[in-house]
Enzyme design. Structure first.
Site, PDB file in Angstrom:
ATOM      1  N   LYS A 226     -12.401  -1.734   7.458  1.00  0.00           N
ATOM      2  CA  LYS A 226     -11.732  -2.760   8.259  1.00  0.00           C
ATOM      3  C   LYS A 226     -12.181  -2.679   9.718  1.00  0.00           C
ATOM      4  O   LYS A 226     -12.649  -3.646  10.279  1.00  0.00           O
ATOM      5  CB  LYS A 226     -10.224  -2.620   8.140  1.00  0.00           C
ATOM      6  CG  LYS A 226      -9.786  -2.840   6.696  1.00  0.00           C
ATOM      7  CD  LYS A 226      -8.413  -2.343   6.416  1.00  0.00           C
ATOM      8  CE  LYS A 226      -8.160  -2.205   4.933  1.00  0.00           C
ATOM      9  NZ  LYS A 226      -8.338  -3.438   4.164  1.00  0.00           N
TER      10      LYS A 226
ATOM     11  N   ASP B  89      -1.410   6.485   6.619  1.00  0.00           N
ATOM     12  CA  ASP B  89      -2.534   5.636   6.242  1.00  0.00           C
ATOM     13  C   ASP B  89      -2.779   4.663   7.401  1.00  0.00           C
ATOM     14  O   ASP B  89      -1.946   3.809   7.685  1.00  0.00           O
ATOM     15  CB  ASP B  89      -2.159   4.867   4.958  1.00  0.00           C
ATOM     16  CG  ASP B  89      -3.200   3.818   4.553  1.00  0.00           C
ATOM     17  OD1 ASP B  89      -4.194   3.639   5.264  1.00  0.00           O
ATOM     18  OD2 ASP B  89      -2.979   3.170   3.505  1.00  0.00           O
TER      19      ASP B  89
ATOM     20  N   TRP C  25       0.831  -1.216   0.000  1.00  0.00           N
ATOM     21  CA  TRP C  25       0.000   0.000   0.000  1.00  0.00           C
ATOM     22  C   TRP C  25       0.858   1.256   0.000  1.00  0.00           C
ATOM     23  O   TRP C  25       0.538   2.235  -0.681  1.00  0.00           O
ATOM     24  CB  TRP C  25      -0.977  -0.019   1.179  1.00  0.00           C
ATOM     25  CG  TRP C  25      -1.925  -1.165   1.069  1.00  0.00           C
ATOM     26  CD1 TRP C  25      -2.016  -2.250   1.894  1.00  0.00           C
ATOM     27  CD2 TRP C  25      -2.891  -1.382   0.030  1.00  0.00           C
ATOM     28  NE1 TRP C  25      -2.977  -3.117   1.438  1.00  0.00           N
ATOM     29  CE2 TRP C  25      -3.533  -2.621   0.306  1.00  0.00           C
ATOM     30  CE3 TRP C  25      -3.292  -0.663  -1.093  1.00  0.00           C
ATOM     31  CZ2 TRP C  25      -4.544  -3.132  -0.513  1.00  0.00           C
ATOM     32  CZ3 TRP C  25      -4.294  -1.182  -1.906  1.00  0.00           C
ATOM     33  CH2 TRP C  25      -4.907  -2.394  -1.616  1.00  0.00           C
TER      34      TRP C  25
HETATM   35  C1  LIG Z   1      -3.395  -0.119   4.570  1.00  0.00           C
HETATM   36  C2  LIG Z   1      -4.277  -0.016   3.371  1.00  0.00           C
HETATM   37  N1  LIG Z   1      -4.246   1.101   2.642  1.00  0.00           N
HETATM   38  C3  LIG Z   1      -5.020   1.250   1.552  1.00  0.00           C
HETATM   39  C4  LIG Z   1      -5.870   0.258   1.139  1.00  0.00           C
HETATM   40  C5  LIG Z   1      -6.715   0.465  -0.078  1.00  0.00           C
HETATM   41  O1  LIG Z   1      -8.000   0.752   0.330  1.00  0.00           O
HETATM   42  P1  LIG Z   1      -9.219   0.986  -0.656  1.00  0.00           P
HETATM   43  O2  LIG Z   1      -9.597  -0.341  -1.196  1.00  0.00           O
HETATM   44  O3  LIG Z   1     -10.264   1.601   0.223  1.00  0.00           O
HETATM   45  O4  LIG Z   1      -8.771   1.928  -1.722  1.00  0.00           O
HETATM   46  C6  LIG Z   1      -5.947  -0.926   1.879  1.00  0.00           C
HETATM   47  C7  LIG Z   1      -6.883  -1.986   1.464  1.00  0.00           C
HETATM   48  O5  LIG Z   1      -6.931  -3.091   1.934  1.00  0.00           O
HETATM   49  C8  LIG Z   1      -5.120  -1.059   3.013  1.00  0.00           C
HETATM   50  O6  LIG Z   1      -5.137  -2.181   3.738  1.00  0.00           O
END
Ligand SMILES: Cc1ncc(COP(=O)(O)O)c(C=O)c1O
Length: 360
Positions: free
Chosen positions: A195, A171, A101
């Site tokens: 989550k 994040d 991510w």
């Molecule tokens: C730490 C983290 N950041 C970003 C994301 C991406 O999220 P989204 O699907 O809401 O764009 C995720 C998705 O699992 C994640 O675990």
């Protein structure tokens, strides 16, 4: 009705009390004669829902007055672009790469400016958090970016990086509201809610006021400008109203459980059961160095892909669902977010013990 223990990494388990309350209010929300799904986002009833939700998350996290709370859309992934578009005044940012991510966020930011990858744990498949006490922070960096809890690899920053005075952007998608935080250490804290907090479709951005300006990169769309949403109190356009309503209920639920300190205690107790078992198991092995282990996402392997697949299949048959590891890493992963009961983790460990006896 029968509910399983759902170890999904997201969308993920929500508190049963919240789901029951939402079900009871589905046809008639507090005498309005309609569902929250059906009501105007400009109605008095919804205004109260969003205002109360904001106040409750402020109370839970102790968010100071000089921070704004925005309820947005586009997933956490949209923030990968929105952050540089709004914050890159010098067109330079430093990224700490602790998983997929953060990697994706860095790649997206590169569309807008120079990205310095100042630390990474990719050399060991992201199984640890690099030492961030004295990194080569760029003099002209507009911000330093981290992914605080790495959902796929199961690592967590136990200490925030020393940003040497630069704005920290984090994040927290997979550790949102799982433990107390000091909001003043960050410029932006953001995460998708799917989550730990609510249904997919809502992103919460907690942003320090001085970072909300009209001075954004040329061409930044109105909808991707923080100021648009801050000025309109997250009601510039139709917000993900039903999702915000559920988030609000989860905030109340966390409050009723004793707040973030109580969440941390519960989460530590749950994670300990699983990590303690993994540390003595002859079949299963945790993949993260002990000091950087996440309380939320626990990856583990047997070392044999066929046996991993057998485990996931048999666990599902036993009512323990979504234990397959991320498609990029394989193995298993148990996500044990706030709403996963202690009994769920105990059931998982008991199943693992039995599986070990049968397959060793
Ligand atoms: C730490 C983290 N950041 C970003 C994301 C991406 O999220 P989204 O699907 O809401 O764009 C995720 C998705 O699992 C994640 O675990």
């Amino acid at each position: 009705m029968s509910r399983v223990y759902n170890f999904s990494a997201g969308p993920a388990v929500l508190p049963e009390e919240v789901l029951k309350e939402a079900a009871a209010e589905m046809l008639d929300y507090k005498g309005t004669g309609m569902s929250v799904m059906e009501m105007s986002h400009r109605s008095k009833a919804f205004e109260e829902i969003i205002t109360t939700a904001e106040q409750d998350i402020r109370d839970l996290m102790g968010i100071p007055d000089n921070y704004r709370v925005l309820f947005l859309q586009g997933g956490a992934s949209q923030q990968f672009a929105m952050i540089p578009m709004n914050l890159m005044k010098n067109r330079v940012a430093d990224y700490i790469i602790t998983g997929q991510w953060a990697k994706k966020a860095a790649k997206e930011a590169e569309k807008y400016g120079k990205v310095n990858r100042i630390a990474s744990s990719e050399d060991k498949t992201f199984s640890y958090i690099p030492d961030c006490s004295d990194l080569p922070i760029s003099d002209d960096a507009d911000y330093v970016y981290i992914c605080e809890n790495n959902t796929i690899y199961g690592t967590k920053f136990k200490e925030l990086p020393n940003t040497k005075g630069k704005t920290l952007v984090s994040d927290v998608s997979s550790c949102f509201l799982s433990e107390p935080v000091d909001v003043t250490k960050y410029g932006i804290i953001y995460g998708g809610v799917q989550k730990n907090i609510g249904p997919a479709g809502v992103v919460i951005v907690i942003i320090r006021e001085d970072l909300i300006t009209d001075d954004v990169l040329p061409g930044t769309p109105t909808m991707l400008t923080y100021k648009t949403h801050a000025d309109a109190k997250s009601l510039y356009n139709t917000p993900p109203a039903y999702g915000i309503y559920i988030c609000g209920k989860v905030f109340k639920w966390i409050k009723s459980q004793g707040g973030l300190a109580a969440m941390k205690e519960r989460n530590e107790k749950k994670a300990k059961v699983l990590y303690d078992f993994l540390d003595q198991s002859k079949l299963f092995k945790g993949t993260v160095v002990p000091e950087d282990r996440s309380l939320m996402n626990v990856p583990f392997v047997t070392g044999n892909a066929d046996l991993d697949a057998k485990f996931v299949k048999e666990a599902k048959e036993a009512g323990l669902e979504n234990l397959k590891g991320h498609r990029t890493v394989g193995g298993m992963r148990a996500s044990i977010y706030n709403a996963m009961p202690y009994e769920g983790v105990v059931a998982l460990v008991n199943f693992m013990k039995k599986f070990e006896e049968e397959n060793l």
